[in-house]
Motif scaffolding. Structure first.
Motif, PDB file in Angstrom:
ATOM      1  N   HIS A   1       0.825  -1.209   0.000  1.00 40.44           N
ATOM      2  CA  HIS A   1       0.000   0.000   0.000  1.00 40.44           C
ATOM      3  C   HIS A   1       0.857   1.256   0.000  1.00 40.44           C
ATOM      4  O   HIS A   1       2.067   1.226   0.230  1.00 40.44           O
ATOM      5  CB  HIS A   1      -0.956  -0.011   1.198  1.00 40.44           C
ATOM      6  CG  HIS A   1      -0.286   0.136   2.532  1.00 40.44           C
ATOM      7  ND1 HIS A   1       0.229   1.333   2.989  1.00 40.44           N
ATOM      8  CD2 HIS A   1      -0.049  -0.767   3.528  1.00 40.44           C
ATOM      9  CE1 HIS A   1       0.747   1.169   4.189  1.00 40.44           C
ATOM     10  NE2 HIS A   1       0.605  -0.104   4.543  1.00 40.44           N
TER      11      HIS A   1
ATOM     12  N   SER B   1      -2.122   4.832   3.638  1.00 42.99           N
ATOM     13  CA  SER B   1      -3.117   3.806   3.351  1.00 42.99           C
ATOM     14  C   SER B   1      -2.798   2.565   4.178  1.00 42.99           C
ATOM     15  O   SER B   1      -1.856   2.559   4.968  1.00 42.99           O
ATOM     16  CB  SER B   1      -3.140   3.479   1.860  1.00 42.99           C
ATOM     17  OG  SER B   1      -3.495   4.628   1.104  1.00 42.99           O
TER      18      SER B   1
ATOM     19  N   ASP C   1      -6.778  -1.546   1.604  1.00 42.88           N
ATOM     20  CA  ASP C   1      -6.935  -1.048   0.232  1.00 42.88           C
ATOM     21  C   ASP C   1      -7.153  -2.195  -0.747  1.00 42.88           C
ATOM     22  O   ASP C   1      -7.752  -2.004  -1.809  1.00 42.88           O
ATOM     23  CB  ASP C   1      -5.689  -0.268  -0.205  1.00 42.88           C
ATOM     24  CG  ASP C   1      -5.678   1.167   0.283  1.00 42.88           C
ATOM     25  OD1 ASP C   1      -6.512   1.516   1.142  1.00 42.88           O
ATOM     26  OD2 ASP C   1      -4.824   1.934  -0.197  1.00 42.88           O
TER      27      ASP C   1
ATOM     28  N   TYR D   1      -9.093  10.553   1.567  1.00 46.17           N
ATOM     29  CA  TYR D   1      -7.786  10.078   2.003  1.00 46.17           C
ATOM     30  C   TYR D   1      -7.308  10.845   3.236  1.00 46.17           C
ATOM     31  O   TYR D   1      -6.855  10.255   4.226  1.00 46.17           O
ATOM     32  CB  TYR D   1      -6.817  10.236   0.837  1.00 46.17           C
ATOM     33  CG  TYR D   1      -5.347  10.092   1.147  1.00 46.17           C
ATOM     34  CD1 TYR D   1      -4.781   8.856   1.415  1.00 46.17           C
ATOM     35  CD2 TYR D   1      -4.513  11.210   1.127  1.00 46.17           C
ATOM     36  CE1 TYR D   1      -3.424   8.728   1.670  1.00 46.17           C
ATOM     37  CE2 TYR D   1      -3.156  11.096   1.374  1.00 46.17           C
ATOM     38  CZ  TYR D   1      -2.619   9.855   1.649  1.00 46.17           C
ATOM     39  OH  TYR D   1      -1.275   9.736   1.903  1.00 46.17           O
TER      40      TYR D   1
ATOM     41  N   PHE E   1      -5.608   7.966  -6.352  1.00 39.57           N
ATOM     42  CA  PHE E   1      -6.153   6.881  -5.531  1.00 39.57           C
ATOM     43  C   PHE E   1      -7.211   6.054  -6.281  1.00 39.57           C
ATOM     44  O   PHE E   1      -8.406   6.143  -5.977  1.00 39.57           O
ATOM     45  CB  PHE E   1      -6.768   7.457  -4.252  1.00 39.57           C
ATOM     46  CG  PHE E   1      -5.848   8.354  -3.483  1.00 39.57           C
ATOM     47  CD1 PHE E   1      -4.846   7.824  -2.694  1.00 39.57           C
ATOM     48  CD2 PHE E   1      -5.975   9.730  -3.568  1.00 39.57           C
ATOM     49  CE1 PHE E   1      -3.979   8.652  -1.982  1.00 39.57           C
ATOM     50  CE2 PHE E   1      -5.126  10.567  -2.865  1.00 39.57           C
ATOM     51  CZ  PHE E   1      -4.120  10.021  -2.072  1.00 39.57           C
TER      52      PHE E   1
ATOM     53  N   MET F   1      -7.985   3.023  -5.978  1.00 39.76           N
ATOM     54  CA  MET F   1      -8.708   2.099  -5.087  1.00 39.76           C
ATOM     55  C   MET F   1      -9.869   2.781  -4.373  1.00 39.76           C
ATOM     56  O   MET F   1     -10.754   2.098  -3.858  1.00 39.76           O
ATOM     57  CB  MET F   1      -7.754   1.454  -4.072  1.00 39.76           C
ATOM     58  CG  MET F   1      -7.073   2.401  -3.103  1.00 39.76           C
ATOM     59  SD  MET F   1      -5.746   3.382  -3.870  1.00 39.76           S
ATOM     60  CE  MET F   1      -4.664   2.083  -4.435  1.00 39.76           C
ATOM     61  N   TYR F   2      -9.885   4.113  -4.363  1.00 39.67           N
ATOM     62  CA  TYR F   2     -10.999   4.850  -3.780  1.00 39.67           C
ATOM     63  C   TYR F   2     -11.935   5.401  -4.866  1.00 39.67           C
ATOM     64  O   TYR F   2     -13.142   5.447  -4.665  1.00 39.67           O
ATOM     65  CB  TYR F   2     -10.497   6.022  -2.927  1.00 39.67           C
ATOM     66  CG  TYR F   2      -9.493   5.641  -1.859  1.00 39.67           C
ATOM     67  CD1 TYR F   2      -9.523   4.382  -1.257  1.00 39.67           C
ATOM     68  CD2 TYR F   2      -8.502   6.527  -1.454  1.00 39.67           C
ATOM     69  CE1 TYR F   2      -8.600   4.028  -0.288  1.00 39.67           C
ATOM     70  CE2 TYR F   2      -7.574   6.181  -0.474  1.00 39.67           C
ATOM     71  CZ  TYR F   2      -7.628   4.927   0.100  1.00 39.67           C
ATOM     72  OH  TYR F   2      -6.709   4.569   1.059  1.00 39.67           O
TER      73      TYR F   2
END
Length: 269
Positions: free
Chosen positions: A39, A43, A47, A176, A249, A251-252
């Protein structure tokens, strides 16, 4: 109603150059090639936890852990944390789980850690998805703040860093920022950031990345399409994966497409 476990969560005691770690790990075993996830700064291993909901990855062993200074991992000396220590931690995790060859996925700080890991033992890596990991000085838009917004007091620096990040226009930046204070130990920030800047400025990262002898993908959010080296690395055989509606990001902001691109590269390998 009980549900079957998606993965195993355990803590692994490690000693890395005299630094004692109690490493928090998520993992699953399976008959297919292992995947090591690293990660980014700020994070955690979570994740990547949703790999268990992505049926394209069914059967793959995977490992994700909280890096020293982050998440649920305990570390006896936060001031010792830097990129070399993070690389040695990854090596120790692979040794603990007796993994020889593996796919590698790293985001940001984890991408830089993964690059140095792969550079040291390229024969073990099947593929490498580098999600906006540092490969050039221009990549230090977060870490270089340790110099550009210098503070003698680490707590003051981290507080100000979080506020700047919360107000940034990058997609998912506020999300984040909201958890940074819970996911990173203040005492680890300076060593990590200074090390990332040093490696990015003087570590010949681009040469190392382009010399890797296995399939590589560089994943980036569309808001970072301005990165000056994208055309160059594509011409050198690196697969580019531009994620729409996304900044640093994926993953977000766009996890579905992130997983699809990761799987595409691993299938190619």
């Amino acid at each position: 109603m009980s549900h079957p476990a998606r993965f195993t969560h355990e803590n692994i005691p490690l000693n890395i150059d005299g630094v004692q770690l109690d490493l928090a790990v998520l993992h699953r075993t399976g008959p297919k090639a292992p995947i090591l996830f690293l990660h980014g700064f700020g994070s955690t291993k979570e994740d990547y936890a949703d790999i268990t909901l992505q049926h394209a990855f069914d059967g793959h062993t995977f490992i994700a852990y909280d890096a020293p200074g982050c998440g649920e991992t305990a570390c006896t000396d936060l001031s010792r944390i830097n990129i070399p220590l993070l690389v040695k931690t990854a090596q120790a995790v692979l040794k603990h789980f007796e993994i020889d060859k593996f796919h590698l996925v790293g985001h940001s700080m984890g991408g830089l850690t993964g690059l140095m890991l792969a550079h040291g033992e390229p024969q073990r890596v099947l593929s490498f998805v580098d999600i906006e990991g540092n490969i050039a000085p221009e990549d230090c838009f977060l870490s270089r703040q340790i110099h550009d917004h210098r503070r003698e007091d680490d707590e003051r620096f981290f507080h100000d860093f979080i506020e700047r990040t919360r107000l940034a226009s990058d997609p998912a930046s506020a999300l984040y920022a909201a958890s940074l204070v819970h996911k990173v130990r203040t005492g680890a920030v300076r060593g990590i950031f200074e090390s990332m800047v040093e490696f990015s400025d003087n570590g010949e990262l681009m040469d190392k990345f382009l010399a890797l002898p296995f399939p590589r993908q560089y994943m980036y959010g569309v808001t970072n399409s301005h990165l000056s080296y994208l055309g160059h690395i594509a011409a050198q055989g690196v697969q580019l994966a531009c994620i729409p509606d996304c900044g640093h990001f994926p993953m977000y902001s766009n996890p579905v497409l992130m997983w699809q691109h990761i799987k595409a590269l691993q299938d190619r390998a």
